[in-house]
Design an enzyme around this catalytic site. Sequence first.
Site, PDB file in Angstrom:
ATOM      1  N   LYS A   1       0.914  -1.099   0.056  1.00  0.00           N
ATOM      2  CA  LYS A   1       0.086  -0.078  -0.035  1.00  0.00           C
ATOM      3  C   LYS A   1       0.968   1.182   0.064  1.00  0.00           C
ATOM      4  O   LYS A   1       0.612   2.231  -0.766  1.00  0.00           O
ATOM      5  CB  LYS A   1      -1.010   0.114   1.222  1.00  0.00           C
ATOM      6  CG  LYS A   1      -1.853   1.119   1.139  1.00  0.00           C
ATOM      7  CD  LYS A   1      -1.583   2.385   1.862  1.00  0.00           C
ATOM      8  CE  LYS A   1      -1.510   2.310   3.333  1.00  0.00           C
ATOM      9  NZ  LYS A   1      -1.336   3.358   4.066  1.00  0.00           N
TER      10      LYS A   1
ATOM     11  N   ASP B   1      -5.981   1.203   0.954  1.00  0.00           N
ATOM     12  CA  ASP B   1      -5.907   1.276   2.830  1.00  0.00           C
ATOM     13  C   ASP B   1      -7.294   0.884   3.132  1.00  0.00           C
ATOM     14  O   ASP B   1      -8.340   0.028   2.446  1.00  0.00           O
ATOM     15  CB  ASP B   1      -5.789   2.714   3.095  1.00  0.00           C
ATOM     16  CG  ASP B   1      -6.820   3.905   2.892  1.00  0.00           C
ATOM     17  OD1 ASP B   1      -7.802   3.336   2.122  1.00  0.00           O
ATOM     18  OD2 ASP B   1      -6.791   4.684   3.110  1.00  0.00           O
TER      19      ASP B   1
END
Length: 207
Positions: free
Chosen positions: A120, A138
């Site tokens: 991420k 996220d």
Amino acid sequence: MDKLISNEILNEIRKIIPNPKCELNYRDLFELVCAVMISSQTTDKRVNQVTPQLFLKYPTPAALSCAEYEDVYDIIKSLGFAKMKARNLISMAKVLHETFHDIVPKTLEELQTLSGVGRKTASVVLAEGYKIPAMPVDTHLERMAKRLGYALEDATVLEVEEAYRKYIPQNEWIEAHHLLLLFGRYCCKAIHPACENCSLKKYCKVE
């Protein structure tokens, strides 16, 4: 889900979030890496409160790589998981300085060799820092995917990312990431989402 519905969803969110952009404050790629690394389990607002002091004291990877753990921890101690983040910041800076000669790498694989940088965070650096199409997932984007029908409730984070990449054109990934993140952060919250007047009700899978 199909590409037409996905486009309708994003167009609706564009009306709600007319100027989507990253809310972390940074001046260069090194600062971006640091800010994104320490943003997990805390708010961007809180991160922006500690980074000015962090970047003033440690303006380069070389400076941060030589930092004392206690000093870094003292600066960021108000953040969630501050102890782990302080260690990762110093370790990341050492690799960035010694292996990459202070140049933030621009591939997903190389970025993930930095301590504390997962898929991420690496994707955010690519998309936000280098403007290379990426779809960082996220907690907000995972929630939006499952509520809006991009992915099933039991889908993994990687499956969610793959779904977004499938239904959203690549040239829209960066904007779509910001749109979905901000919509999830301010409107479709995990607790007490603003459902009553939501223009996306017809797409929502939450009963």
